[in-house]
Design a protein around this motif. Structure first.
Motif, PDB file in Angstrom:
ATOM      1  N   THR A 116      16.361  -9.451  -1.050  1.00  0.00           N
ATOM      2  CA  THR A 116      17.687  -9.363  -0.923  1.00  0.00           C
ATOM      3  C   THR A 116      17.970  -8.061   0.015  1.00  0.00           C
ATOM      4  N   ASP A 117      19.169  -8.026   0.698  1.00  0.00           N
ATOM      5  CA  ASP A 117      19.322  -6.867   1.773  1.00  0.00           C
ATOM      6  C   ASP A 117      20.471  -6.035   1.106  1.00  0.00           C
ATOM      7  N   ARG A 118      20.928  -5.925  -0.138  1.00  0.00           N
ATOM      8  CA  ARG A 118      21.881  -5.279  -0.702  1.00  0.00           C
ATOM      9  C   ARG A 118      21.844  -3.871  -0.404  1.00  0.00           C
ATOM     10  N   PHE A 119      20.566  -3.006  -0.329  1.00  0.00           N
ATOM     11  CA  PHE A 119      20.433  -1.663  -0.371  1.00  0.00           C
ATOM     12  C   PHE A 119      20.387  -1.281   1.046  1.00  0.00           C
ATOM     13  N   PHE A 120      21.103   0.087   1.344  1.00  0.00           N
ATOM     14  CA  PHE A 120      21.158   0.584   2.626  1.00  0.00           C
ATOM     15  C   PHE A 120      19.797   1.406   2.880  1.00  0.00           C
ATOM     16  N   ALA A 121      19.002   1.482   1.936  1.00  0.00           N
ATOM     17  CA  ALA A 121      17.713   2.199   2.219  1.00  0.00           C
ATOM     18  C   ALA A 121      16.884   1.855   0.657  1.00  0.00           C
ATOM     19  N   ALA A 122      15.505   1.940   0.632  1.00  0.00           N
ATOM     20  CA  ALA A 122      14.530   1.823  -0.078  1.00  0.00           C
ATOM     21  C   ALA A 122      13.269   2.724  -0.015  1.00  0.00           C
ATOM     22  N   VAL A 123      12.906   3.375  -1.042  1.00  0.00           N
ATOM     23  CA  VAL A 123      11.599   4.137  -1.076  1.00  0.00           C
ATOM     24  C   VAL A 123      10.843   3.651  -2.204  1.00  0.00           C
ATOM     25  N   SER A 124       9.798   3.100  -1.729  1.00  0.00           N
ATOM     26  CA  SER A 124       8.623   2.377  -2.552  1.00  0.00           C
ATOM     27  C   SER A 124       7.474   3.617  -2.667  1.00  0.00           C
ATOM     28  N   GLN A 125       7.145   3.937  -4.185  1.00  0.00           N
ATOM     29  CA  GLN A 125       6.360   4.678  -4.281  1.00  0.00           C
ATOM     30  C   GLN A 125       5.036   4.465  -5.144  1.00  0.00           C
ATOM     31  N   ARG A 126       3.882   4.819  -4.657  1.00  0.00           N
ATOM     32  CA  ARG A 126       2.425   4.258  -5.268  1.00  0.00           C
ATOM     33  C   ARG A 126       2.585   2.797  -5.518  1.00  0.00           C
ATOM     34  N   SER A 127       2.925   2.053  -4.682  1.00  0.00           N
ATOM     35  CA  SER A 127       3.407   0.712  -5.172  1.00  0.00           C
ATOM     36  C   SER A 127       2.237  -0.226  -5.102  1.00  0.00           C
ATOM     37  N   ILE A 128       2.751  -1.639  -5.170  1.00  0.00           N
ATOM     38  CA  ILE A 128       1.629  -2.644  -5.096  1.00  0.00           C
ATOM     39  C   ILE A 128       2.233  -3.526  -4.337  1.00  0.00           C
ATOM     40  N   SER A 129       1.416  -4.187  -3.169  1.00  0.00           N
ATOM     41  CA  SER A 129       2.199  -5.166  -2.217  1.00  0.00           C
ATOM     42  C   SER A 129       1.404  -6.603  -2.059  1.00  0.00           C
ATOM     43  N   ASN A 130       0.121  -6.415  -2.633  1.00  0.00           N
ATOM     44  CA  ASN A 130      -0.609  -7.650  -2.546  1.00  0.00           C
ATOM     45  C   ASN A 130      -1.808  -7.567  -4.050  1.00  0.00           C
ATOM     46  N   TRP A 131      -1.376  -8.512  -4.798  1.00  0.00           N
ATOM     47  CA  TRP A 131      -2.261  -8.557  -6.045  1.00  0.00           C
ATOM     48  C   TRP A 131      -3.631  -9.128  -5.689  1.00  0.00           C
ATOM     49  N   VAL A 132      -4.009  -9.733  -4.660  1.00  0.00           N
ATOM     50  CA  VAL A 132      -5.285 -10.184  -4.323  1.00  0.00           C
ATOM     51  C   VAL A 132      -6.186  -9.233  -3.980  1.00  0.00           C
ATOM     52  N   SER A 133      -5.607  -8.292  -2.882  1.00  0.00           N
ATOM     53  CA  SER A 133      -6.651  -6.841  -2.969  1.00  0.00           C
ATOM     54  C   SER A 133      -6.653  -6.068  -3.920  1.00  0.00           C
ATOM     55  N   PHE A 134      -5.395  -6.205  -4.777  1.00  0.00           N
ATOM     56  CA  PHE A 134      -5.391  -5.109  -5.830  1.00  0.00           C
ATOM     57  C   PHE A 134      -6.380  -5.189  -6.968  1.00  0.00           C
ATOM     58  N   TYR A 135      -6.594  -6.783  -7.138  1.00  0.00           N
ATOM     59  CA  TYR A 135      -7.791  -7.222  -8.179  1.00  0.00           C
ATOM     60  C   TYR A 135      -9.063  -6.274  -7.735  1.00  0.00           C
TER      61      TYR A 135
END
Length: 707
Positions: A573-592
């Motif tokens: 979605t593009d409904r937010f004017f800004a976003a701050v992602s903290q200590r996040s997960i982007s890729n479950w394959v490498s997270f494993y």
């Protein structure tokens, strides 16, 4: 009196109460009090003693940075505790009526979990040791300064040297890479300080209790590297010097022996774990000393037995309270229901063991202790992080029972029958005076219908200095876990954002705790589906209900699972004017392969047989949708985060940046996954300033049609 607005560093002004221990005669209590020193950029924890008769409070300790894990001697004359004041973390004993503490131990690798024997002159504790080797001690003639040099040299040698591992799990967030030492039980002679090591092996001891007859029961990990946190129940026999398995019927956590020694109460994960895995509720069972299951006390109880409320104003807690009544008729524990932290109790016999609410209300009770009919407890509210109170238990023994709930049923306000003031006797309020000079925003709860017609709970905070008729920009907060929840506890972070003129919306989407077993299980294998709908539907419901929210100027932020969800939302979605992602997960394959809990977490939360379902992991990864991201995004990540490793932010940042889109990466050194709660104070301040600064610099002007 004109009140000032909350500042970014004001978390340092709070005094936070921890665990509570009541003296054997019931006249006094000891508790740790955590404070912050901005000058030293560190925390201090000192033990406080309160006279329950006149509420007088005095420091029991004044030395060292951390004093914790205290336990009263059986005669009530002394308190044993763990302190870092000299020789690393050691056991110290101090007279309860005042005086100098005496160091009892000399362990090279520290000590934890002190317990007294009924024999008075004996203490038990946990000390780390190499597998199948002896506990190490400092040489007797070493001074404190020389011992510190030994500790620092060993730390440096370890840090600079290579490490070899042969087990699946070899690191832990906040602790770092495994030192290949495991907690073992030791018996300590109070008179001489001499000790005997009682256990050995790679499977460390988790927790332990001393029965009234002096018998030792303890939990120990199973010999299976994939089931790394499974614990069985053992007994140590003093006569033979041998340990024996008592029960492997459950995954054991907390233990408590009945006053007469005939029964062991245990907080466990039972067979339901194999259905719900890491979303399973804790259950309460009674066992015989031989391991026979006597009773399942929570069979009809609808909620988990833990405090799952999140806060960035909470002292570190050492134990999950589990207390027997003096007559053995009841067991008391913590539970969380719809964001309320409560003390509940269960009958140990009879036909109606379903839990009753003993202390409740719209607040967060996070610690308690019981002596006779006197219950002492610590709690937070949305605008005060720490108070100490007591309550005399009702002589008629009648309390409100927890009703069963369905995930689609909204809370019935009538069930909140115990207000926070009912029968409370205030004992200690260390923050009240300071808070009287600060203007805060009181969160307002609301409920809304979301996907599958489920009811979801949320809260809205007005900006500090709110003026009726005005509309304010919004920050949407998403919690971590996901098996945790927002509740009636104070957040400095949100209060500070409100002090900057923003309204705050936060919700508990499905997958969080305090709404029943079906609710907390609903996110497993369904990340980014109805949980994402719950977050967006909550924002829409809040905007529709509260006219001061500017629905056209909304930013989003969250950490851990909330960071995953932030990454997921900006890809959908593009409904937010800004976003701050903290200590996040982007890729479950490498997270494993990179997270300290990777294999077990991914298998339980995302998909079974993960290595054979890489396509499924990729479909649930925000990185798969990175080309859709148009929202200005700041990624904040701690470089020592082993839970959601740094590479998770790096991947998302690199892919977005390579497409020429607006993103920034804010790397924080010398910090782990828990930065927002227990990181260095200076880094906590810089984190908050980075979050708000990014959001505020992207705040669009009010639309012309709104003027």
């Amino acid at each position: 009196m004109t009140k000032r607005r909350l500042g970014v560093s004001d978390f340092a002004n709070f005094n936070l109460i921890g665990d509570i221990q009541i003296s054997p005669d019931g006249t006094k209590a000891v508790f740790p009090l955590q404070t912050v020193s901005l000058h030293e950029d560190d925390y201090r924890v000192q033990l406080m003693q309160i006279q329950l008769t006149d509420q007088s409070v005095r420091p029991l300790t004044t030395s060292g940075k951390r004093n914790e894990g205290m336990r009263w001697s059986p005669d009530g004359r002394s308190v044993a505790f763990v302190s870092d004041r000299a020789y690393g973390k050691q056991v110290w004993v101090i007279p309860a009526d005042g005086g100098e503490a005496v160091r009892l131990t000399n362990f090279k690798h520290g000590v934890s979990h002190v317990r007294w024997s009924p024999k008075e002159h004996v203490l038990y504790a946990l000390v780390s040791a190499p597998a199948d080797d002896d506990v190490e001690t400092f040489e007797a003639e070493l001074t404190a300064a020389e011992a510190l040099d030994v500790i620092e040299k060993e730390r440096k040698d370890w840090s600079d040297g290579p490490k070899r591992y042969k087990r699946l799990y070899y690191k832990q967030d906040g602790s770092g890479l495994a030192h290949l030492r495991y907690p073992q039980l030791v018996r300590i002679d109070l008179a001489t300080g001499s000790f005997v090591q009682l256990t050995r092996g790679e499977e460390g001891v988790g927790t332990f209790i001393v029965a009234p007859d002096g018998s030792l029961y303890f939990t120990r990990g199973r010999d299976s590297e994939f089931e790394w946190w499974f614990s069985d129940l053992y007994r140590y026999d003093e006569a033979s010097g041998q340990s024996s398995l008592v029960s492997d019927a459950f995954i054991f956590h907390e233990l408590q022996c009945s006053p007469d020694g005939s029964t062991i109460a245990a907080l466990v994960h039972d067979a339901s774990y194999y259905t719900y895995e890491s979303a399973a509720h804790l259950e309460l069972y009674l066992l015989s000393p031989e391991g026979e299951t006597l009773r399942h006390l929570t069979e009809s109880f609808p909620d988990d037995l833990s405090n799952s409320n999140l806060s960035d104003l909470r002292a570190d807690m050492n134990d999950t309270p589990l207390e027997w009544s003096a007559d053995g008729k009841y067991l008391y524990a913590l539970s969380t229901r719809e964001g309320r932290g409560e003390v509940v109790r269960f009958q140990t016999s009879g036909s109606t063991p379903q839990g009753e609410v003993v202390v409740g209300g719209r607040r967060d009770v996070f610690s308690f202790a019981l002596r006779g009919d006197h219950l002492v407890y610590a709690y937070a509210t949305e605008t005060n992080p720490s108070r100490l109170a007591s309550r005399v238990l009702r002589s008629d023994g009648r309390y409100t029972s927890r009703a069963a709930r369905l995930p689609e049923a909204a809370m019935d306000e009538s069930v909140v029958s115990l207000s926070e003031s009912e029968s409370d006797h205030s004992l200690y309020a260390p923050n009240d005076e300071w808070l009287s000079s600060v203007e805060l925003s009181k969160p307002e709860p609301f409920w809304y219908r979301s996907a599958e017609d489920w009811w979801i709970q949320g809260w809205v905070m007005k900006p500090t200095g709110y003026e009726p008729g005005q509309r304010y920009p919004v920050i949407l907060e998403i919690h971590g876990g996901p098996q945790l929840n927002f509740g009636y506890a104070m957040f400095h972070e949100m209060q500070w954002f409100a002090a900057q003129g923003y309204a705050i919306v936060y919700t508990n989407p499905r997958g969080g705790k305090s709404y029943g077993q079906s609710f907390v299980n609903a996110v497993r294998h369904h990340y980014g589906e109805n949980d994402a709908a719950d977050v967006l539907n909550g924002l829409d419901a809040a905007i529709a209900r509260f006219d001061f929210l500017d629905g056209e100027r909304v930013a989003v932020t969250g950490g851990s699972y909330g960071g995953f969800m932030t990454n997921w939302l900006v890809g959908h979605t593009d409904r937010f004017f800004a976003a701050v992602s903290q200590r996040s997960i982007s890729n479950w394959v490498s997270f494993y392969g990179c997270s300290d809990i990777g294999p077990r977490f991914v298998e339980a939360q995302l998909t079974p047989n993960a290595t054979e379902n890489l396509d499924k992991l990729w479909e649930m990864s925000p990185l798969a949708y990175v080309s859709n991201v148009t929202t200005p995004l700041l990624l904040i990540h701690s470089e020592n985060d082993l839970r959601c490793p740094m590479e998770q932010a790096e991947q998302f940042y690199t892919w977005i940046r390579s497409q020429g889109k607006e993103t920034q990466l804010f790397r924080i050194p010398n910090a782990s996954h828990g930065l927002s709660r227990n990181g260095k104070p200076s880094l906590r301040i810089q984190r908050l300033e980075a979050i708000f600064g990014f959001i505020h610099e992207h705040l669009p002007p009010v639309a012309e049609h709104q003027l």
